[in-house]
Scaffold this motif. Structure first.
Motif, mmCIF file in Angstrom:
data_model
loop_
_atom_site.group_PDB
_atom_site.id
_atom_site.type_symbol
_atom_site.label_atom_id
_atom_site.label_comp_id
_atom_site.label_asym_id
_atom_site.label_seq_id
_atom_site.Cartn_x
_atom_site.Cartn_y
_atom_site.Cartn_z
ATOM 1 N N ARG A 191 0.849 -1.191 0.000
ATOM 2 C CA ARG A 191 0.000 0.000 0.000
ATOM 3 C C ARG A 191 0.883 1.240 0.000
ATOM 4 N NH1 ARG A 191 -2.289 2.419 4.881
ATOM 5 N NH2 ARG A 191 -1.436 0.645 5.995
ATOM 6 N N LEU A 192 0.640 2.144 -0.948
ATOM 7 C CA LEU A 192 1.336 3.434 -0.976
ATOM 8 C C LEU A 192 0.474 4.409 -0.188
ATOM 9 C CD1 LEU A 192 3.440 5.487 -1.861
ATOM 10 C CD2 LEU A 192 2.282 5.660 -4.050
ATOM 11 N N ALA A 193 0.836 4.613 1.079
ATOM 12 C CA ALA A 193 0.067 5.461 1.984
ATOM 13 C C ALA A 193 0.636 6.874 1.976
ATOM 14 C CB ALA A 193 0.104 4.900 3.393
ATOM 15 N N VAL A 194 -0.249 7.853 1.864
ATOM 16 C CA VAL A 194 0.155 9.259 1.811
ATOM 17 C C VAL A 194 -0.440 9.994 3.002
ATOM 18 C CG1 VAL A 194 -0.036 11.399 0.491
ATOM 19 C CG2 VAL A 194 0.307 9.250 -0.694
ATOM 20 N N PHE A 195 0.374 10.807 3.656
ATOM 21 C CA PHE A 195 -0.113 11.705 4.698
ATOM 22 C C PHE A 195 0.387 13.106 4.384
ATOM 23 C CE2 PHE A 195 0.329 14.102 8.636
ATOM 24 C CZ PHE A 195 -0.998 14.080 9.053
ATOM 25 N N VAL A 218 1.623 -1.383 -6.708
ATOM 26 C CA VAL A 218 1.154 -0.904 -5.404
ATOM 27 C C VAL A 218 -0.345 -0.620 -5.470
ATOM 28 C CG1 VAL A 218 3.357 0.155 -4.756
ATOM 29 C CG2 VAL A 218 1.635 1.532 -5.899
ATOM 30 N N VAL A 219 -0.967 -0.496 -4.298
ATOM 31 C CA VAL A 219 -2.321 0.037 -4.208
ATOM 32 C C VAL A 219 -2.194 1.403 -3.544
ATOM 33 C CG1 VAL A 219 -3.584 -2.132 -4.196
ATOM 34 C CG2 VAL A 219 -2.738 -1.221 -2.063
ATOM 35 N N PHE A 220 -2.929 2.374 -4.052
ATOM 36 C CA PHE A 220 -2.791 3.751 -3.570
ATOM 37 C C PHE A 220 -3.781 4.026 -2.450
ATOM 38 C CE2 PHE A 220 -3.405 8.406 -3.904
ATOM 39 C CZ PHE A 220 -2.098 8.776 -3.650
ATOM 40 N N ASP A 221 -3.273 4.557 -1.352
ATOM 41 C CA ASP A 221 -4.084 4.944 -0.202
ATOM 42 C C ASP A 221 -3.902 6.438 -0.002
ATOM 43 O OD1 ASP A 221 -5.349 5.323 2.213
ATOM 44 O OD2 ASP A 221 -3.912 4.149 3.374
ATOM 45 N N ARG A 222 -4.915 7.201 -0.380
ATOM 46 C CA ARG A 222 -4.816 8.660 -0.309
ATOM 47 C C ARG A 222 -5.018 9.200 1.100
ATOM 48 N NH1 ARG A 222 -10.110 10.744 -0.620
ATOM 49 N NH2 ARG A 222 -11.599 9.076 -1.031
ATOM 50 N N GLY A 223 -5.269 8.319 2.059
ATOM 51 C CA GLY A 223 -5.331 8.720 3.460
ATOM 52 C C GLY A 223 -6.502 9.602 3.823
ATOM 53 N N GLY A 224 -7.596 9.536 3.071
ATOM 54 C CA GLY A 224 -8.755 10.372 3.360
ATOM 55 C C GLY A 224 -8.653 11.759 2.770
ATOM 56 N N PHE A 225 -7.554 12.062 2.104
ATOM 57 C CA PHE A 225 -7.385 13.363 1.457
ATOM 58 C C PHE A 225 -7.983 13.315 0.057
ATOM 59 C CE2 PHE A 225 -3.740 12.954 4.341
ATOM 60 C CZ PHE A 225 -3.932 14.081 5.125
ATOM 61 N N ALA A 226 -8.394 14.453 -0.463
ATOM 62 C CA ALA A 226 -8.913 14.516 -1.832
ATOM 63 C C ALA A 226 -7.775 14.232 -2.804
ATOM 64 C CB ALA A 226 -9.500 15.892 -2.113
ATOM 65 N N TYR A 227 -8.086 13.501 -3.874
ATOM 66 C CA TYR A 227 -7.080 13.205 -4.901
ATOM 67 C C TYR A 227 -6.960 14.454 -5.762
ATOM 68 C CZ TYR A 227 -4.469 10.716 -8.457
ATOM 69 O OH TYR A 227 -3.483 10.317 -9.328
ATOM 70 N N HIS A 228 -6.166 15.402 -5.258
ATOM 71 C CA HIS A 228 -6.106 16.724 -5.861
ATOM 72 C C HIS A 228 -4.845 17.407 -5.368
ATOM 73 C CE1 HIS A 228 -7.223 21.028 -6.147
ATOM 74 N NE2 HIS A 228 -7.897 20.625 -7.204
ATOM 75 N N GLY A 229 -4.267 18.250 -6.163
ATOM 76 C CA GLY A 229 -3.136 19.052 -5.711
ATOM 77 C C GLY A 229 -1.910 18.237 -5.376
ATOM 78 N N ARG A 230 -1.433 18.367 -4.133
ATOM 79 C CA ARG A 230 -0.180 17.738 -3.728
ATOM 80 C C ARG A 230 -0.273 16.220 -3.689
ATOM 81 N NH1 ARG A 230 0.214 21.572 1.371
ATOM 82 N NH2 ARG A 230 -2.000 21.448 0.993
#
Length: 117
Positions: free
Chosen positions: A28-32, A90-102
């Motif tokens: 999982r590619l987790a983003v914070f 990988v599977v992408f985990d946007r962490g509850g953030f909108a898939y937008h911008g950064r």
């Protein structure tokens, strides 16, 4: 009383995490994203360990302010470290953030650098 913006993000993240699960073959590619930094990790949820990580707090990027360009650099960095660890998918985990911008910039940079998701 209504929940805070952070509470709403955490609820969205739990909703996503019910279906997104990282394995050793496809971590999982987790983003914070905080107001000041952005972090990315490749996580094997089965083993409970991080395979690779990158953030804008590292010495090469710490002097820059958080922007789309900085997020792009972090995406390239996590993709390169993932490749070194033998990760291609990988599977992408946007962490509850909108898939937008950064967040979007980090994901697209990781894709361009060779991670497939």
């Amino acid at each position: 009383m209504r929940g805070s913006r952070t509470d709403a993000r955490v609820r969205r993240h739990f909703r996503v995490r019910k279906n997104v699960h990282g394995t050793s073959n496809r971590p999982r590619l987790a983003v914070f994203r905080s107001n000041r930094y952005i972090y990315a990790q490749l996580i094997d949820d089965d083993a409970g360990r991080t395979l690779a990580s990158a953030s804008s707090r590292e010495s090469a990027l710490a002097k820059k302010t958080l922007s789309v360009d900085t997020a792009t650099e972090v995406g390239k960095l996590v993709a390169a470290r993932g490749k070194d660890a033998g990760v291609e998918f990988v599977v992408f985990d946007r962490g509850g953030f909108a898939y937008h911008g950064r967040v979007k910039a980090l994901a697209e940079a990781a894709r361009e650098s060779g991670l497939k998701f």
